[in-house]
Design an enzyme around this catalytic site. Structure first.
Site, PDB file in Angstrom:
ATOM      1  CB  SER A  23      -0.887   0.001   1.244  1.00 35.41           C
ATOM      2  OG  SER A  23      -1.663   1.168   1.279  1.00 35.41           O
ATOM      3  N   GLY A  48      -3.642   3.763   0.738  1.00 33.64           N
ATOM      4  CA  GLY A  48      -4.532   3.901   1.878  1.00 33.64           C
ATOM      5  C   GLY A  48      -5.565   4.994   1.669  1.00 33.64           C
ATOM      6  N   GLY A  74       1.742  11.411   4.182  1.00 33.87           N
ATOM      7  CA  GLY A  74       0.673  11.892   5.039  1.00 33.87           C
ATOM      8  C   GLY A  74      -0.702  11.500   4.544  1.00 33.87           C
ATOM      9  CB  CYS A 132      -0.284   5.721   8.583  1.00 31.72           C
ATOM     10  SG  CYS A 132       0.553   6.992   7.626  1.00 31.72           S
ATOM     11  N   GLY A 267       7.352  -2.957  -1.602  1.00 30.40           N
ATOM     12  CA  GLY A 267       7.005  -1.546  -1.587  1.00 30.40           C
ATOM     13  C   GLY A 267       8.071  -0.727  -2.281  1.00 30.40           C
TER      14      GLY A 267
HETATM   15  C1  LIG Z   1       5.726   6.332  -0.238  1.00 34.52           C
HETATM   16  C2  LIG Z   1       5.097   5.353   0.691  1.00 34.52           C
HETATM   17  C3  LIG Z   1       3.736   5.478   1.020  1.00 34.52           C
HETATM   18  C4  LIG Z   1       3.127   4.558   1.865  1.00 34.52           C
HETATM   19  N1  LIG Z   1       1.796   4.672   2.139  1.00 34.52           N
HETATM   20  C5  LIG Z   1       1.175   3.720   2.903  1.00 34.52           C
HETATM   21  C6  LIG Z   1      -0.248   3.736   3.109  1.00 34.52           C
HETATM   22  O1  LIG Z   1      -0.949   4.581   2.593  1.00 34.52           O
HETATM   23  N2  LIG Z   1      -0.805   2.761   3.898  1.00 34.52           N
HETATM   24  C7  LIG Z   1      -0.044   1.789   4.481  1.00 34.52           C
HETATM   25  O2  LIG Z   1      -0.574   0.933   5.176  1.00 34.52           O
HETATM   26  N3  LIG Z   1       1.307   1.736   4.284  1.00 34.52           N
HETATM   27  C8  LIG Z   1       1.924   2.672   3.511  1.00 34.52           C
HETATM   28  N4  LIG Z   1       3.296   2.590   3.296  1.00 34.52           N
HETATM   29  C9  LIG Z   1       4.070   1.513   3.918  1.00 34.52           C
HETATM   30  C10 LIG Z   1       4.296   0.349   2.948  1.00 34.52           C
HETATM   31  O3  LIG Z   1       3.061  -0.204   2.564  1.00 34.52           O
HETATM   32  C11 LIG Z   1       5.202  -0.727   3.578  1.00 34.52           C
HETATM   33  O4  LIG Z   1       4.555  -1.235   4.734  1.00 34.52           O
HETATM   34  C12 LIG Z   1       6.559  -0.208   3.978  1.00 34.52           C
HETATM   35  O5  LIG Z   1       7.011   0.732   3.038  1.00 34.52           O
HETATM   36  C13 LIG Z   1       7.612  -1.319   4.119  1.00 34.52           C
HETATM   37  O6  LIG Z   1       7.850  -1.978   2.921  1.00 34.52           O
HETATM   38  P1  LIG Z   1       9.044  -1.615   1.895  1.00 34.52           P
HETATM   39  O7  LIG Z   1      10.291  -1.477   2.698  1.00 34.52           O
HETATM   40  O8  LIG Z   1       9.059  -2.716   0.911  1.00 34.52           O
HETATM   41  O9  LIG Z   1       8.662  -0.291   1.276  1.00 34.52           O
HETATM   42  C14 LIG Z   1       3.898   3.516   2.435  1.00 34.52           C
HETATM   43  C15 LIG Z   1       5.262   3.417   2.108  1.00 34.52           C
HETATM   44  C16 LIG Z   1       5.861   4.297   1.243  1.00 34.52           C
HETATM   45  C17 LIG Z   1       7.329   4.145   0.924  1.00 34.52           C
END
Ligand SMILES: Cc1cc2nc3c(=O)[nH]c(=O)nc-3n(C[C@H](O)[C@H](O)[C@H](O)COP(=O)(O)O)c2cc1C
Ligand SMILES: Cc1cc2nc3c(=O)[nH]c(=O)nc-3n(C[C@H](O)[C@H](O)[C@H](O)COP(=O)(O)OP(=O)(O)OC[C@H]3O[C@@H](n4cnc5c(N)ncnc54)[C@H](O)[C@@H]3O)c2cc1C
Ligand SMILES: Cc1cc2nc3c(=O)[nH]c(=O)nc-3n(C[C@H](O)[C@H](O)[C@H](O)COP(=O)(O)OP(=O)(O)OC[C@H]3O[C@@H](n4cnc5c(N)ncnc54)[C@H](O)[C@@H]3O)c2cc1C
Ligand SMILES: Cc1cc2nc3c(=O)[nH]c(=O)nc-3n(C[C@H](O)[C@H](O)[C@H](O)COP(=O)(O)O)c2cc1C
Ligand code: FES
Ligand code: FES
Lengths: 306, 282, 306, 282
Positions: A23, A48, A74, A132, A267
């Site tokens: 997400s 999200g 945010g 978040c 992600g």
């Molecule tokens: C730019 C960005 C936006 C994100 N927005 C959300 C979100 O809206 N809702 C959510 O549950 N996690 C959000 N995350 C967290 C990711 O879903 C994930 O849990 C986290 O980045 C760890 O995985 P990764 O290291 O592979 O990125 C966001 C992460 C990033 C980098």
């Protein structure tokens, strides 16, 4: 026979393979279409959403750190109503399992969204983001207090017939306690982990680099923490886990599966290599073949047995 | 599109102390790209993947040669990312995403004024080429630190286009001493007088600008004053570069006064200047 | 005049400059002597000791991660008695401020060590490690429960006349709460942060890479988390902070000072570059000169004012 | 000592598929180093510091030439660290810590048997050279995968020393088929018969061994049986390489049965075989 069954079952949904996208990093499913065909993926998780539209934080929202990325988006999103009208119809046509991700500032927020999102919406599951770290009020509270976490999951479960995945924050003293709370609330699965709270300072400007001061740390830097949390929760709680945090290669993905994740999610890795999901699916398959496993499900938690 | 670009030229651009580089890449991107678009380059030391830096770097297309399947990137070494990029050797392949973003839109007829600050001139070169191909009149306003910078950053190539150039430098070593906006203002008032007006009978002028934010804001204000349409090319830190992460938003305001966020990577980097909220907070 | 005053005052001790080395990464002060003259440093922190000798965990104890290092040394140390006999006499002669680091499994453990270590021992201060994540029982408890943290600091303060520094664990939901607890206990300063709990799995062996399964994550990967915690605590608690976590360059050090650290400490960075402390001292000096600051103390917390 | 080593030779050692490299570095280390010691090399892609990998890599000295101020490192590319190391070019400087550790101790007189498994032979070459310089009789027992490996990993250089060689390969393509320990056992029983003994009248033999842990353990057991003193060169993952972090401990047991930890980097990497607790847990 070297044919590997990649399908996996998570919270009652059958995924084509265990590779999902995270997400907030994969938009609403269309942005990466030129790079990675949706039908190849096990599933995707949408950005999200919140009941009302949000413009999110000011820029700069991103900052690189050693092997990591800080973001303070945010929770910018079009809001529930526009989501239902403009995005959900497309979701129905997507050739993969689509997981919606919901965030809120009160119990009622979550309930309102969960009520609007049912099996007939074409979604495969609901991921409840109680973690978040970018929102000044609300988010963190559900994500760090077990009682609230249980309450919010239970409230969501009560109003939706979709499988419910609780997405937990790593910014807690005891991740197992949070996982147990989600289980008591009736969660069908867990997503581990969201971002670690971090910050950077611009030493020339002598002020925080992100407009919002703090941001969520993702990427390879946090992988050891994520694997540890998946491991701990897998030992203690009997729920399927979607493991995430810093996965960029198939080796990383296998690490999470061995630690006890039933599926894994990519992600920040997409930003580096938009074809990472495809390469990871192939890599997992190759690994299973090499180790004589006929199903990827046999990998799950294997490192606990040693 | 995810593709590889073969490094065919990678050289110092101008004086070494300007730390500018010219990078020509062979690959399919040239066939479909247009001026104002950019690529997201993976900056890595050769074949061994590294997370340091983690993210790709957005770089504008400074020249697009579909006939030779080549794109040219011009950049300044300013940090870790570009420092590593600068080490790519001829014969290596770089991983590219692109062409990305929307690019400039060209008017059918009339005059196109390009207003550049510093290395903001780079993407305007590709735009000048397309505009000239299309038979438009093109003029460049370009401000830089000093003579050495302007010459290093491609002045000879601009001179070769044989278009009118209005140059300024901060120290007066080339062109007029002062800011590029002063020259723009001078030229606008020459044509239109000193007052705001919507004189549609004067020559059809459009402005495209790229450079520091403050400069683009000033250019936009001038253009708005003279009712000259202006396109601005914004920069913002990028994560995904395809519109998926919402890392790179800018704030726009529409005629009704409604604020909205647009993604620099996907909806831009080129926007209508009048719509940009320059202080960025909302 | 471009002469910069590098001295800093922390918990009543005057340090020659704000650059210290971290416990557990700098042995008992002699190991790096060929690489970095002790008299150049603001101070050093000794390897953590416990009342009884400990052999620590099995090997492998180390594993690299992206921009990070996992360690599970498990508090190997010669024990209090041997420390007093074999090491303390050398400490007296060391031409820099020497901070002892103590770890324990019970309140009595801490008290026993604190009682044995007084101003006349030649030490400059006592760092109370309530955060080592490698010990199966004890350590984590003091480090994650505010009440226990307060208690242990108060008990130490009651029996030693040395300035007392509480070293906090980052593996908590609310670092500010822990810092406040240490302050209530009477801590004279805070060390932030110890390692994040993490793990890696060897995907060929299909078992955890570290013999001890979990380890503490240090190095540049954790810097954004460390800077954030220093920032948060500096906003909320009126105690000097020694900032640490991933410092390898002077730019990193300045980031911590701007975030509110009075001194900074280098751990894993020594392994990469054993002369990092020297280069960092020079770099901080150069930064102060460039920004027209006559004292490094003027840098502390500067980014909060912007 | 923290110092720079100038790369004067960096070449493939033997067949390309063996992924072996020979790296000769010029610098002050050669003046003070002895066989069995090692250096901790910063493996980085040139001048831009990176955290990926973070740690230095310990590599043994395979040759020490104080007269030419040169040390030779031989290594196999097995992971990220050595892969990046393999890219260092002639003329570059590598950051080195060293000489580190205690090295082998040479007997005054008598015979020195070197027992090597695989690339464990590398540090034994420097030892052979010192021993020969000192007038000792040297014999090498060396086991490897196959002929190609032994030839690639330096057999010609060993042959040039004109010492007796007892070679084994797993597939029998060179020397005897089987394990190096079988040859060692054969030779020991030839000299001493089949039973344990403390026969001090037989030739004064000392053994130094380096290779896989299991092999060194077996070598040690054989030597202990025949009351032959044995030095073993251990490997362990290292953090600081100077004894400050306790990352690299091994477990020793003394005559009284007391267990203790020693640091491979500082107290070793060479230890008396009889004292090593091979299963490592305590
Ligand atoms: C730019 C960005 C936006 C994100 N927005 C959300 C979100 O809206 N809702 C959510 O549950 N996690 C959000 N995350 C967290 C990711 O879903 C994930 O849990 C986290 O980045 C760890 O995985 P990764 O290291 O592979 O990125 C966001 C992460 C990033 C980098
Ligand atoms: C659409 C677009 C087009 C661009 N075209 C060019 C070009 O043609 N030539 C050129 O020299 N530069 C261009 N830039 C800027 C270029 O991406 C950065 O200059 C480059 O990232 C320099 O930083 P670095 O990687 O060397 O520095 P680092 O210090 O390594 O960068 C750190 C981080 O900051 C980001 N960053 C740094 N500066 C900028 C910036 N000005 N804008 C956005 N992000 C930044 C980097 O992407 C990275 O995430 C463009 C940027 C954008 C958004
Ligand atoms: C005292 C000593 C002397 C050595 N001498 C040589 C030599 O002369 N030639 C040679 O080829 N190799 C030698 N090694 C092993 C060498 O350090 C590792 O082979 C090298 O680190 C290979 O790993 P990598 O960096 O390519 O792999 P990576 O996968 O990048 O290594 C990951 C981590 O594991 C560690 N590691 C991996 N293998 C070993 C190992 N066998 N022992 C200790 N740590 C390891 C690395 O140091 C690193 O921290 C020596 C090791 C020690 C401790
Ligand atoms: C090998 C190793 C051993 C450590 N041992 C101790 C210890 O005994 N006591 C303690 O308080 N912290 C210990 N630490 C934590 C460090 O003092 C420091 O808080 C942490 O590593 C973060 O700093 P760094 O990223 O600069 O290494 C140890 C860290 C490492 C890497
Ligand atoms: S960079 Fe991700 S939306 Fe623009
Ligand atoms: S590597 Fe640090 S003690 Fe040996």
């Amino acid at each position: 026979m070297d044919c590997v069954d990649l399908t996996t079952v998570l919270a009652g949904i059958t995924l084509r393979n265990p590779v999902v996208t995270c997400s907030g990093t994969y938009g609403f499913g269309e942005e990466y279409a030129d790079y990675c065909p949706l039908e190849a993926l096990g599933g995707i998780t949408l950005k999200g959403i919140t009941p009302l539209p949000r413009l999110g934080n000011s820029v700069p929202r991103l900052a690189e750190t050693p092997a990591g990325l800080l973001n303070s988006v945010g929770l910018e999103n079009p809001g529930l109503e526009d989501f239902l009208v403009s995005y959900l119809p497309k979701v129905r046509k997507m050739p993969t399992a689509v997981i919606a991700n919901i965030s809120g500032f009160s119990l009622e927020d979550y309930v309102q969204m969960a009520r609007a999102l049912q099996v007939d919406s074409g979604l495969a599951a609901l991921e409840v983001n109680i973690s978040c770290p970018n929102v000044k009020h609300g988010g963190m509270h559900f994500g760090t207090d077990p009682h609230s976490a249980e309450e919010v999951i239970a409230a969501v479960k009560a109003v939706t017939n979709l499988p419910t995945i609780a997405k937990l924050s790593p910014n807690v003293t005891d991740i197992v306690e949070m996982a147990r709370a989600a289980q008591r609330g009736g969660a069908d699965a867990l997503s581990l982990i969201n971002t670690l709270l971090g910050m950077r300072i611009d030493i020339e400007q002598q002020r925080p680099l992100l407009a919002n001061t703090f941001g969520g740390l993702s990427g390879p830097a946090i992988r050891p923490v994520a694997v540890r949390m998946v491991w701990q929760v897998a030992e203690a709680v009997d729920l399927p886990i979607i493991g995430m945090g810093g996965i960029t290669t198939w080796q990383d993905a296998v690490e999470f599966l061995l630690a006890g994740a039933t599926a894994i999610s990519i992600g920040t890795g997409n930003f580096v290599n938009p074809q990472a999901p495809l390469e990871i699916i192939q890599g997992i398959k190759g690994y299973c073949e090499k180790h004589g496993l006929t199903s990827v499900r046999n990998l799950v938690g294997l490192a606990h047995k040693g | 599109m995810l593709t590889e670009g073969l490094v065919v030229v990678h050289e110092c651009l101008g004086a070494a102390d300007q730390r500018l580089r010219r990078l020509v890449l062979k690959g399919p991107i040239a066939k479909t790209a247009k001026a104002g678009q950019f690529v997201a380059v993976l900056v890595q030391d050769s074949s061994i993947p590294s997370y340091d830096p983690l993210l790709r770097r957005p770089i504008s297309l400074a020249e697009i040669s579909p006939d030779r399947d080549e794109i040219t990137l011009l950049y300044r070494i300013q940090g870790r990312g570009t420092e590593i990029l600068a080490r790519a050797r001829c014969g290596e392949q770089l991983s590219l995403m692109g062409p990305l973003g929307q690019g400039f839109s060209l008017p059918e007829v009339g005059e196109l004024w390009l207003v550049a600050g510093g290395i903001g001139v780079f993407p305007l070169y590709a735009l000048a080429q397309s505009a000239l191909d299309q038979g438009l009149n093109v003029r460049l306003f370009w401000g830089g630190e000093n003579q050495s910078f302007l010459i290093s950053a491609g002045l000879p190539a601009w001179q070769a286009l044989e278009i009118p150039l209005n140059l300024s430098t901060l120290d007066g070593t080339l062109g007029e001493r002062g800011l590029v906006t002063e020259q723009l203002q001078g030229r606008l008032s020459e044509l239109f007088g000193h007052t705001k007006q919507e004189n549609t009978s004067s020559p059809q002028i459009r402005v495209a600008t790229c450079g520091p934010k403050k400069m683009m804001q000033a250019v936009t204000e001038l253009c708005v004053n003279y009712a000259v349409p202006v396109q601005v090319s914004l920069e913002e830190r990028m994560g995904c570069a395809v519109g998926a992460c919402l890392g790179c938003v800018c704030t726009l305001i529409d005629k009704a006064g409604t604020l909205s966020h647009k993604k620099v990577c996907q909806d831009g980097p080129v926007f209508r200047g009048e719509e940009v909220v320059w202080d960025g907070l909302c």
